[in-house]
Design an enzyme around this catalytic site. Structure first.
Site, PDB file in Angstrom:
ATOM      1  N   THR A  35       0.848  -1.198   0.000  1.00  0.00           N
ATOM      2  CA  THR A  35       0.000   0.000   0.000  1.00  0.00           C
ATOM      3  C   THR A  35       0.882   1.246   0.000  1.00  0.00           C
ATOM      4  O   THR A  35       0.506   2.270  -0.556  1.00  0.00           O
ATOM      5  CB  THR A  35      -0.954   0.045   1.216  1.00  0.00           C
ATOM      6  N   ARG A  43      -8.441  -6.348  -0.163  1.00  0.00           N
ATOM      7  CA  ARG A  43      -9.381  -6.943   0.791  1.00  0.00           C
ATOM      8  C   ARG A  43     -10.052  -5.894   1.678  1.00  0.00           C
ATOM      9  O   ARG A  43     -10.996  -6.196   2.383  1.00  0.00           O
ATOM     10  CB  ARG A  43      -8.650  -7.926   1.706  1.00  0.00           C
ATOM     11  N   ILE A 110       0.732 -10.282  -4.485  1.00  0.00           N
ATOM     12  CA  ILE A 110       0.745 -10.868  -5.825  1.00  0.00           C
ATOM     13  C   ILE A 110       1.309  -9.888  -6.848  1.00  0.00           C
ATOM     14  O   ILE A 110       1.192 -10.093  -8.049  1.00  0.00           O
ATOM     15  CB  ILE A 110      -0.702 -11.273  -6.236  1.00  0.00           C
ATOM     16  N   HIS A 128       0.199 -16.576  -2.661  1.00  0.00           N
ATOM     17  CA  HIS A 128      -1.043 -16.317  -3.392  1.00  0.00           C
ATOM     18  C   HIS A 128      -0.796 -16.121  -4.891  1.00  0.00           C
ATOM     19  O   HIS A 128      -1.645 -15.588  -5.596  1.00  0.00           O
ATOM     20  CB  HIS A 128      -1.770 -15.101  -2.812  1.00  0.00           C
ATOM     21  N   CYS A 139      -1.066 -26.704 -18.643  1.00  0.00           N
ATOM     22  CA  CYS A 139       0.342 -27.060 -18.890  1.00  0.00           C
ATOM     23  C   CYS A 139       1.316 -26.081 -18.241  1.00  0.00           C
ATOM     24  O   CYS A 139       2.523 -26.324 -18.232  1.00  0.00           O
ATOM     25  CB  CYS A 139       0.622 -27.156 -20.393  1.00  0.00           C
ATOM     26  N   CYS A 161      -4.617 -21.267 -24.272  1.00  0.00           N
ATOM     27  CA  CYS A 161      -3.207 -21.675 -24.373  1.00  0.00           C
ATOM     28  C   CYS A 161      -2.851 -22.084 -25.794  1.00  0.00           C
ATOM     29  O   CYS A 161      -3.525 -22.908 -26.409  1.00  0.00           O
ATOM     30  CB  CYS A 161      -2.924 -22.822 -23.415  1.00  0.00           C
ATOM     31  N   CYS A 164      -1.611 -26.039 -25.587  1.00  0.00           N
ATOM     32  CA  CYS A 164      -2.492 -27.174 -25.293  1.00  0.00           C
ATOM     33  C   CYS A 164      -3.972 -26.822 -25.371  1.00  0.00           C
ATOM     34  O   CYS A 164      -4.825 -27.695 -25.160  1.00  0.00           O
ATOM     35  CB  CYS A 164      -2.157 -27.760 -23.918  1.00  0.00           C
ATOM     36  N   SER A 203      -1.904  -8.189   8.825  1.00  0.00           N
ATOM     37  CA  SER A 203      -2.675  -8.211  10.070  1.00  0.00           C
ATOM     38  C   SER A 203      -2.548  -9.577  10.748  1.00  0.00           C
ATOM     39  O   SER A 203      -2.990  -9.763  11.869  1.00  0.00           O
ATOM     40  CB  SER A 203      -4.144  -7.915   9.771  1.00  0.00           C
ATOM     41  N   ASN A 227       3.831  -3.281  11.540  1.00  0.00           N
ATOM     42  CA  ASN A 227       2.538  -3.073  10.874  1.00  0.00           C
ATOM     43  C   ASN A 227       1.942  -1.777  11.405  1.00  0.00           C
ATOM     44  O   ASN A 227       2.164  -1.418  12.555  1.00  0.00           O
ATOM     45  CB  ASN A 227       1.596  -4.251  11.190  1.00  0.00           C
TER      46      ASN A 227
HETATM   47 ZN   LIG Z   1      -1.407 -25.060 -21.912  1.00  0.00          ZN
END
Ligand SMILES: [Zn+2]
Length: 255
Positions: A35, A43, A110, A128, A139, A161, A164, A203, A227
């Protein structure tokens, strides 16, 4: 020793001492470190996840309509992630890894900002997943997001993909999707091998991830929590600092 509930600047010296004394630290990060780079905590109330209906993993797999909704939601929040740069907190963590004080960074984030700050990808454990690229669910082939975005925004073209024919999705762990087993195992192994565990910007309420600091402490490691708000594990920690992450870590790592 439990300190740090006074003025943040008084906590920098004990934080530095703990960092210097340790030989094998583990850093664990949550949304709070990002942040400070302008990435919203998805969230939090008012965050993107409260504006859009949650799409569970099995729903994503089951319907093209859900996949379209998923990609609309993804690209609505995509610019904030693309434009974000690592902040002083990320850079201080990268410096600790470079100096050999920290073996790995375990993250709930992420956004890929630890890698962008100079931590090599093999030292970042993403619980995550990662939203800065996509991959085939069958794949595993990886895809850049920009071509997917262009095609999707042009006519809601869903990515398939090229190898595949499988369904392509961002490389994140969705709700209802199993936690990544290898990453969880490695995070657990590193937690048990560390002598200092730094929980930063979380948290510490989302399990199973929040179990790692408690595991480290139980195993004899020191526990530091940084935090802005109180966390679920403050009572367990050797040092608790309620302050902005970037300035605090930077002051401790680069005095
Ligand atoms: Zn694939």
């Amino acid at each position: 020793m439990r300190m740090g509930l006074g003025r943040p600047e008084e906590s920098v010296a004990p934080l530095r001492e703990l960092l210097m004394a340790g030989n094998r630290g583990v850093v664990f990060t949550g949304a709070g470190i990002s942040t400070e780079s302008g990435i919203p905590d998805f969230r939090s109330p008012g965050g993107i996840w409260s504006k859009f209906r949650m799409i569970e993993f099995r729903e994503f797999l089951a319907s093209k309509a859900a996949q379209r909704e998923y990609w609309h939601r993804k690209f609505a929040s995509h610019d904030a992630v693309v434009q974000a740069k690592p902040n002083r907190g990320h850079l201080a963590v990268a410096e600790l890894v470079k100096r050999g004080k920290v073996s790995v960074v375990i993250t709930q984030n992420i956004d890929g900002l630890h890698q962008a700050s100079g931590v090599t990808a093999d030292r970042v454990i993403e619980l995550h997943g990662n939203t800065t690229y996509a991959h085939c669910l069958d794949c595993g082939r990886e895809y850049d997001l920009e071509p997917i975005r262009r095609a999707f925004l042009a006519d809601e073209n869903l990515p398939v993909c090229k190898t595949c024919g499988g369904v392509v999705k961002t490389a994140t762990i969705s709700f209802g999707q199993a936690m990544p087993e290898a990453a969880m195992q490695r995070a657990s192994d590193e937690t048990l091998a560390c002598d200092l565990f730094l929980a930063i910007g979380s948290s510490l309420t989302v399990y199973p991830a929040a179990g790692f600091p408690a595991l480290a402490k139980k195993n004899g490691a020191g526990l530091v929590i940084i935090n802005r708000e109180p966390t679920g594990l403050d009572d367990l920690a050797d040092l608790v600092i309620h302050a902005e992450i970037g300035p605090t870590l930077d002051a401790a790592v680069n005095p």
